[in-house]
Motif scaffolding. Structure first.
Motif, short mmCIF file in Angstrom:
data_model
loop_
_atom_site.label_atom_id
_atom_site.label_comp_id
_atom_site.label_asym_id
_atom_site.label_seq_id
_atom_site.Cartn_x
_atom_site.Cartn_y
_atom_site.Cartn_z
N PRO A 17 27.35 22.67 30.56
CA PRO A 17 27.90 23.71 30.57
C PRO A 17 28.03 24.72 29.62
CG PRO A 17 29.67 22.24 31.70
CD PRO A 17 28.32 21.57 30.82
N ALA A 18 27.63 24.68 28.54
CA ALA A 18 27.67 25.82 26.82
C ALA A 18 26.47 25.68 27.05
CB ALA A 18 27.71 24.46 26.01
N ALA A 19 25.04 24.81 27.43
CA ALA A 19 24.09 25.27 27.63
C ALA A 19 24.06 26.59 28.58
CB ALA A 19 22.79 24.84 28.15
N ASN A 20 24.69 26.29 30.09
CA ASN A 20 24.51 27.31 31.08
C ASN A 20 24.84 28.65 30.57
OD1 ASN A 20 23.33 25.88 32.79
ND2 ASN A 20 24.84 25.42 33.36
N ALA A 21 26.45 28.47 29.78
CA ALA A 21 27.63 30.18 29.48
C ALA A 21 26.40 30.71 28.70
CB ALA A 21 28.33 29.28 28.66
N SER A 22 25.57 29.92 27.28
CA SER A 22 24.97 30.15 26.69
C SER A 22 23.48 31.11 26.71
CB SER A 22 24.49 29.48 25.50
OG SER A 22 25.52 28.88 24.84
N GLU A 23 23.08 30.44 27.97
CA GLU A 23 21.58 31.46 28.98
C GLU A 23 22.36 32.59 29.16
OE1 GLU A 23 18.20 30.04 32.14
OE2 GLU A 23 19.88 29.17 31.95
N TRP A 24 23.22 32.37 30.15
CA TRP A 24 24.18 33.38 31.06
C TRP A 24 24.12 35.62 29.80
CZ3 TRP A 24 23.90 34.86 36.38
CH2 TRP A 24 24.09 34.45 36.32
N LEU A 25 25.15 34.61 28.94
CA LEU A 25 25.14 35.01 27.92
C LEU A 25 24.20 35.53 27.44
CD1 LEU A 25 28.05 37.13 26.36
CD2 LEU A 25 27.95 35.09 25.14
N GLY A 26 23.52 35.32 27.37
CA GLY A 26 21.86 36.12 26.29
C GLY A 26 21.43 36.77 27.70
N ALA A 27 21.38 36.68 28.19
CA ALA A 27 20.52 37.49 29.99
C ALA A 27 21.01 38.48 29.96
CB ALA A 27 20.45 36.48 31.13
#
Length: 76
Positions: A17-27
């Motif tokens: 989940p933390a990786a998904n959150a970072s990816e979404w935020l960056g995108a």
């Protein structure tokens, strides 16, 4: 990395989940910087995962430091 390796890496990392959150935020941040000139789907791809995750992690760090700074400023 070959495209197959990138896809496999993306599938493994996207389970967290933390990786998904970072990816979404960056995108979302990268999309906002382009003022919507490019479609969001061009930013949110396995090939762009590493860029999005790095930018997302940096943004989370900056937001955390900002919140701590504002809290200390109000406390003082």
């Amino acid at each position: 990395m070959t495209p197959e390796e990138k896809k496999k890496y993306y599938e493994e990392v996207s389970k967290f989940p933390a990786a998904n959150a970072s990816e979404w935020l960056g995108a979302i941040f990268r999309y906002g910087l382009n003022f919507g000139k490019r479609k969001f789907s061009t930013f949110f791809t396995p090939e762009e995962y590493r860029k999005n995750a790095i930018i997302g992690n940096l943004l989370k760090f900056v937001i955390l430091i900002s919140i701590i700074g504002v809290g200390l400023w109000f406390y003082a």
